[in-house]
Design a protein around this motif. Sequence first.
Motif, PDB file in Angstrom:
ATOM      1  N   MET A   1       0.844  -1.203   0.000  1.00 43.14           N
ATOM      2  CA  MET A   1       0.000   0.000   0.000  1.00 43.14           C
ATOM      3  C   MET A   1       0.878   1.251   0.000  1.00 43.14           C
ATOM      4  O   MET A   1       1.894   1.316   0.691  1.00 43.14           O
ATOM      5  N   SER A   2       0.479   2.232  -0.797  1.00 42.57           N
ATOM      6  CA  SER A   2       1.292   3.456  -0.817  1.00 42.57           C
ATOM      7  C   SER A   2       0.587   4.561  -0.022  1.00 42.57           C
ATOM      8  O   SER A   2      -0.637   4.602   0.078  1.00 42.57           O
ATOM      9  N   TYR A   3       1.388   5.413   0.558  1.00 42.46           N
ATOM     10  CA  TYR A   3       0.850   6.480   1.403  1.00 42.46           C
ATOM     11  C   TYR A   3       1.258   7.847   0.854  1.00 42.46           C
ATOM     12  O   TYR A   3       1.488   8.774   1.613  1.00 42.46           O
ATOM     13  N   HIS A   4       1.370   7.948  -0.493  1.00 45.98           N
ATOM     14  CA  HIS A   4       1.861   9.193  -1.096  1.00 45.98           C
ATOM     15  C   HIS A   4       1.009  10.401  -0.735  1.00 45.98           C
ATOM     16  O   HIS A   4       1.523  11.462  -0.418  1.00 45.98           O
ATOM     17  N   VAL A 158       4.196   2.119  12.405  1.00 43.80           N
ATOM     18  CA  VAL A 158       4.438   3.437  11.816  1.00 43.80           C
ATOM     19  C   VAL A 158       4.687   3.252  10.323  1.00 43.80           C
ATOM     20  O   VAL A 158       5.595   2.512   9.926  1.00 43.80           O
ATOM     21  N   VAL A 159       3.872   3.901   9.488  1.00 48.90           N
ATOM     22  CA  VAL A 159       4.035   3.719   8.036  1.00 48.90           C
ATOM     23  C   VAL A 159       4.568   4.969   7.342  1.00 48.90           C
ATOM     24  O   VAL A 159       5.058   4.899   6.219  1.00 48.90           O
ATOM     25  N   VAL A 193       7.212   3.904   4.746  1.00 46.48           N
ATOM     26  CA  VAL A 193       7.685   2.546   5.015  1.00 46.48           C
ATOM     27  C   VAL A 193       8.277   1.895   3.751  1.00 46.48           C
ATOM     28  O   VAL A 193       7.677   1.947   2.677  1.00 46.48           O
ATOM     29  N   GLY A 194       9.485   1.399   3.879  1.00 42.63           N
ATOM     30  CA  GLY A 194      10.172   0.744   2.767  1.00 42.63           C
ATOM     31  C   GLY A 194      10.713   1.685   1.714  1.00 42.63           C
ATOM     32  O   GLY A 194      11.288   1.241   0.714  1.00 42.63           O
ATOM     33  N   GLY A 195      10.559   2.990   1.911  1.00 44.54           N
ATOM     34  CA  GLY A 195      10.935   3.940   0.846  1.00 44.54           C
ATOM     35  C   GLY A 195      12.153   4.798   1.130  1.00 44.54           C
ATOM     36  O   GLY A 195      12.444   5.716   0.379  1.00 44.54           O
ATOM     37  N   ALA A 286       7.308   8.190  17.335  1.00 41.15           N
ATOM     38  CA  ALA A 286       6.798   7.573  16.101  1.00 41.15           C
ATOM     39  C   ALA A 286       7.489   8.127  14.846  1.00 41.15           C
ATOM     40  O   ALA A 286       8.049   7.371  14.049  1.00 41.15           O
ATOM     41  N   ALA A 287       7.472   9.452  14.684  1.00 37.80           N
ATOM     42  CA  ALA A 287       8.094  10.040  13.484  1.00 37.80           C
ATOM     43  C   ALA A 287       9.598   9.806  13.493  1.00 37.80           C
ATOM     44  O   ALA A 287      10.198   9.436  12.477  1.00 37.80           O
ATOM     45  N   GLY A 288      10.205   9.989  14.674  1.00 33.23           N
ATOM     46  CA  GLY A 288      11.661   9.797  14.796  1.00 33.23           C
ATOM     47  C   GLY A 288      12.072   8.390  14.408  1.00 33.23           C
ATOM     48  O   GLY A 288      13.051   8.177  13.685  1.00 33.23           O
ATOM     49  N   CYS A 289      11.306   7.401  14.875  1.00 37.39           N
ATOM     50  CA  CYS A 289      11.642   6.001  14.596  1.00 37.39           C
ATOM     51  C   CYS A 289      11.689   5.703  13.109  1.00 37.39           C
ATOM     52  O   CYS A 289      12.617   5.070  12.628  1.00 37.39           O
ATOM     53  N   ILE A 290      10.686   6.163  12.381  1.00 36.67           N
ATOM     54  CA  ILE A 290      10.659   5.783  10.957  1.00 36.67           C
ATOM     55  C   ILE A 290      11.723   6.532  10.157  1.00 36.67           C
ATOM     56  O   ILE A 290      12.272   5.979   9.209  1.00 36.67           O
ATOM     57  N   VAL A 291      12.105   7.735  10.566  1.00 41.18           N
ATOM     58  CA  VAL A 291      13.146   8.409   9.771  1.00 41.18           C
ATOM     59  C   VAL A 291      14.527   7.777   9.963  1.00 41.18           C
ATOM     60  O   VAL A 291      15.390   7.932   9.110  1.00 41.18           O
TER      61      VAL A 291
END
Length: 346
Positions: A1-4, A158-159, A193-195, A286-291
Amino acid sequence: MSYHKELAAAKKAASLAARLCQNVQKALLQSDVQSKTDKTPVTVADYGSQALVSFVLQQELRAEFSLVAEEDSKDLRKDGAQEIVERITKLVNYSLTSDGSYNVTLSTEDVLKAIDSGRSEGGSQGQHWVLDPIDGTKGFLRGDQYAIALALLDGGKVVLGVLACPNLPLTSLKDAGQHSPNNEVGCLFFAEVGGGTYMQPLDGSSAVKVQVSAVENPEEASFFESYEAAHSMHDLTSLIAQKLGVKAPPVRIDSQAKYGALSRGDGAIYLRFPHKGYREKIWDHAAGCIVVTAGGVVTDAAGQPLDFSKGKHLDVDTGIIVTNQKLMPLLLNAVKESLKEKAPSS
Ligand SMILES: Nc1ncnc2c1ncn2[C@@H]1O[C@H](COP(=O)(O)O)[C@@H](O)[C@H]1OP(=O)(O)O
Ligand SMILES: [Mg+2]
Ligand SMILES: [Mg+2]
Ligand SMILES: [Mg+2]
């Protein structure tokens, strides 16, 4: 799934909120500081940023959405708060309209409602936005680092995440330190996520891909921690660093700007050990983790990944640690030994 679509909305919301915060920080007056029951300073900018992000997400996504955010309007609805609510409303309207982004005039009630739409409890089902409208309020008040941190959870994971750091130098902290000599500051980090993770100047110029440091030798690694000793035990982190063989002194900065700086390799480690009894909130990570996931790993002190699916709080074992995949096993050992050594003998 994309979250663009969601990512574009989040970037727009965080960038506008960053501008609002910059305007307030410039004109910071003593009367902007309020006291909440937990005694953390809350400023008109915290409320303004939350109202603005909530409004922009609603406008851009035009769908029902759930938002878990730090602030609520309780104190603002008390007698005597009318003046501050009017100031927040003016600020929000100015920030939404001054660059032509929106053609609206929100009422004070619209603003209070927008703040309160952040009352969701989150959880493991469906999608939830997670917002810290100003992370590092103490840094903000001091004129130092702070961040606007916005993330999206889907099924408890977190996506996407966006981290606006208005005072973070565009160049590595390794070169210039926390205060850029030529004032080239203002970074927007974002990741899906994944990008991979990207950083772009908050003024909107183009984004570059960033990567966590790949350093394998702890002697060459430096570590980040809270500026405030009240937020993280500096004596414990210094023991961990010593056991690991880190030579450089700690780099102490406020807020999730630490995650941003780590995501582009300014340092290799982030250690966070709050004092006993403190419960971590999802909007602080949350934001920190994914970056930092482009090359980085985030765990608690026992090596477990953070679980964002349990509502507002993170149930972590003792602390939160971040580094690259190579250094993590060594770091976990150093943490384990240090905790054993510091533990009161029974
Ligand atoms: N006693 C505490 N221990 C740990 N963190 C705290 C404490 N009180 C507030 N915080 C939160 O810690 C984060 C900042 O930590 P640091 O800058 O040291 O990394 C912020 O999210 C801040 O909230 P806030 O969002 O209100 O600023
Ligand atoms: Mg706070
Ligand atoms: Mg915070
Ligand atoms: Mg905050």
